[in-house]
Design an enzyme around this catalytic site. Structure first.
Site, PDB file in Angstrom:
ATOM      1  N   THR A  20       0.719  -1.204   0.053  1.00  0.00           N
ATOM      2  CA  THR A  20      -0.014   0.025  -0.108  1.00  0.00           C
ATOM      3  C   THR A  20       0.953   1.328   0.194  1.00  0.00           C
ATOM      4  OG1 THR A  20      -1.658  -1.164   0.921  1.00  0.00           O
ATOM      5  CG2 THR A  20      -1.798   1.074   1.408  1.00  0.00           C
ATOM      6  N   SER A  68      -0.247 -10.033  -0.956  1.00  0.00           N
ATOM      7  CA  SER A  68      -1.177 -11.056  -0.969  1.00  0.00           C
ATOM      8  C   SER A  68      -0.446 -11.889  -1.959  1.00  0.00           C
ATOM      9  CB  SER A  68      -2.571 -10.915  -1.352  1.00  0.00           C
ATOM     10  OG  SER A  68      -2.831  -9.596  -0.747  1.00  0.00           O
ATOM     11  N   THR A  99       1.522  -5.127   3.971  1.00  0.00           N
ATOM     12  CA  THR A  99       1.376  -5.543   5.457  1.00  0.00           C
ATOM     13  C   THR A  99       0.657  -6.794   5.599  1.00  0.00           C
ATOM     14  OG1 THR A  99      -0.586  -4.560   5.666  1.00  0.00           O
ATOM     15  CG2 THR A  99       1.249  -3.306   6.533  1.00  0.00           C
ATOM     16  N   THR A 280       0.159 -23.232  18.374  1.00  0.00           N
ATOM     17  CA  THR A 280      -1.091 -22.642  19.103  1.00  0.00           C
ATOM     18  C   THR A 280      -1.847 -21.806  18.301  1.00  0.00           C
ATOM     19  OG1 THR A 280      -2.311 -22.078  20.951  1.00  0.00           O
ATOM     20  CG2 THR A 280       0.236 -21.314  20.757  1.00  0.00           C
TER      21      THR A 280
HETATM   22  N1  ASP Z   1      -3.051  -5.757   0.331  1.00  0.00           N
HETATM   23  C1  ASP Z   1      -1.924  -4.891   0.591  1.00  0.00           C
HETATM   24  C2  ASP Z   1      -0.512  -5.707   0.664  1.00  0.00           C
HETATM   25  O1  ASP Z   1      -0.404  -6.452   1.478  1.00  0.00           O
HETATM   26  C3  ASP Z   1      -2.182  -4.333   2.112  1.00  0.00           C
HETATM   27  C4  ASP Z   1      -0.943  -3.270   2.637  1.00  0.00           C
HETATM   28  O2  ASP Z   1      -0.263  -3.076   1.980  1.00  0.00           O
HETATM   29  O3  ASP Z   1      -1.118  -3.170   3.835  1.00  0.00           O
HETATM   30  O4  ASP Z   1       0.224  -5.436  -0.214  1.00  0.00           O
END
Ligand code: ASP
Length: 349
Positions: A20, A68, A99, A280
């Site tokens: 992002t 992703s 993230t 866990t």
């Molecule tokens: N979908 C984004 C990614 O992981 C979300 C982010 O960057 O926070 O590339």
């Protein structure tokens, strides 16, 4: 940032992998990575010319990814680019990354980069740098300062005020600026007006040579147990060529024992060399398979305790260890030990 201010012209490579922070809105209104957009946004940040910040060299991947889409083959590329930056004289590296799978990449880099001479800080943002109200600016600038700080050398994650050990992190919020937690280890540093380092936790620069560990195309899977899971489901998950399983169990490492067929599938998989590691589902705490009968049966089936490993770190560790080509018993023994601060030694069970 006192330390970094004293060493203003250190050199930090900014490796842009996507995510992002560097995204822009496409014609459909959705955020997506675009080559060159980050360089344009950075050129508009006057802070980057400030001599109190390190010299920044931007290294942008040819294909920018929403995280992703990141696969283990990408971890290999990231690790090689980080290593190349150090070889070229960088004092530290900031990896700008989405993230969503940052905890996996941070864990993988921690295991892949052996003998780090300086810090590697993964950061990202919940809102792109080009937006008016973005967390990217602070995350980026603080990460550059942290990566320029001498005396520590490990893979960290910095977002929203805390520097965490990368292989201890997990994403806990889809919209908070403090999106990550390190449930079983305190932050390496709390970043407020000052940077409060926990120096006793920091891993020092290595004296040996930096080496990127091999990462082979090995099949590993992760499975979260759920009430009602059947032997058939587990058998399907464990089909050849799967060589490793991260089993996310209940509480202190427990699995259902009422269905003998389920345990038989696990036993059979272990017998043909599949390495099964038990972590866990709880956010905090550790697997202790000796506590309950429901855990003991797993240990008896040959399942290895992951202690307080996160599921992300367990998956990356399993992949890296299997890539080294040892026997299942050797992989299991290495899993139970601590390689790079990813698990608490006392927590082994
Ligand atoms: N979908 C984004 C990614 O992981 C979300 C982010 O960057 O926070 O590339």
């Amino acid at each position: 940032m006192t330390d970094a201010v004293r060493t203003p012209r250190r050199r930090v490579t900014l490796l842009h992998t996507g995510g992002t922070a560097g995204m822009v809105r496409g014609p459909d209104g959705a955020y997506a990575p675009r080559a060159g957009a980050l360089a344009t946004a950075l050129a508009r940040l006057p802070e980057l010319a400030d001599p109190r910040l390190p010299e920044v060299r931007l290294d942008e991947l040819e294909v920018l990814l929403d995280s992703s889409d990141v696969r283990p083959a990408d971890w290999r590329v990231f690790a090689n680019r980080v290593a190349a930056a150090f070889v070229a004289g960088a004092d530290g590296v900031v990896v700008l990354h989405g993230t969503d799978t940052m905890a996996y990449t941070a864990s993988a880099l921690a295991f892949l980069l052996e003998g780090l001479p300086g810090p590697v800080v993964l950061t990202g943002a919940q809102v792109p740098l080009v937006e008016v109200r973005s967390d990217a600016r602070d995350n980026l600038i603080t990460s550059l300062l942290l990566a320029a700080t001498p005396g520590w050398a490990e893979v960290g994650v910095y977002l929203g005020g805390a520097l965490l050990r990368g292989c201890r992190t997990t994403k806990v919020s889809t919209d908070g600026f403090d999106a990550f937690a390190s449930p079983n280890l305190p932050p390496l540093a709390d970043v407020g007006v000052d940077v409060a380092w926990r120096r006793e936790l920091l891993r020092p620069p290595a004296s040996g040579t930096l080496r990127v560990q091999p990462l082979a195309d090995v099949d590993v899977v992760a499975l979260r147990l759920f009430p009602g899971i059947t032997a058939e489901t587990l058998r399907n998950v464990l089909r050849d060529p799967v060589r490793g399983l991260v089993l996310e169990t209940y509480g202190s490492g427990n699995a259902p024992t009422r269905d003998p067929a389920l345990l038989a599938v696990l036993r059979e998989a272990v017998a043909r060399g599949v390495v099964v590691v038990n972590v866990t589902q709880c956010l905090r705490g550790s697997v202790r398979m000796g506590t309950y009968a429901a855990g003991r049966t797993l240990a008896a089936a040959g399942v290895v305790s992951g202690g307080d490993l996160t599921a992300e770190a367990a998956l990356a560790k399993l992949l890296v260890l299997l890539s080294r080509g040892g026997t299942p018993a050797e992989v299991a023994a290495a899993l139970a030990g601590d390689l790079t601060g990813e698990r608490t030694p006392e927590a082994t069970a």
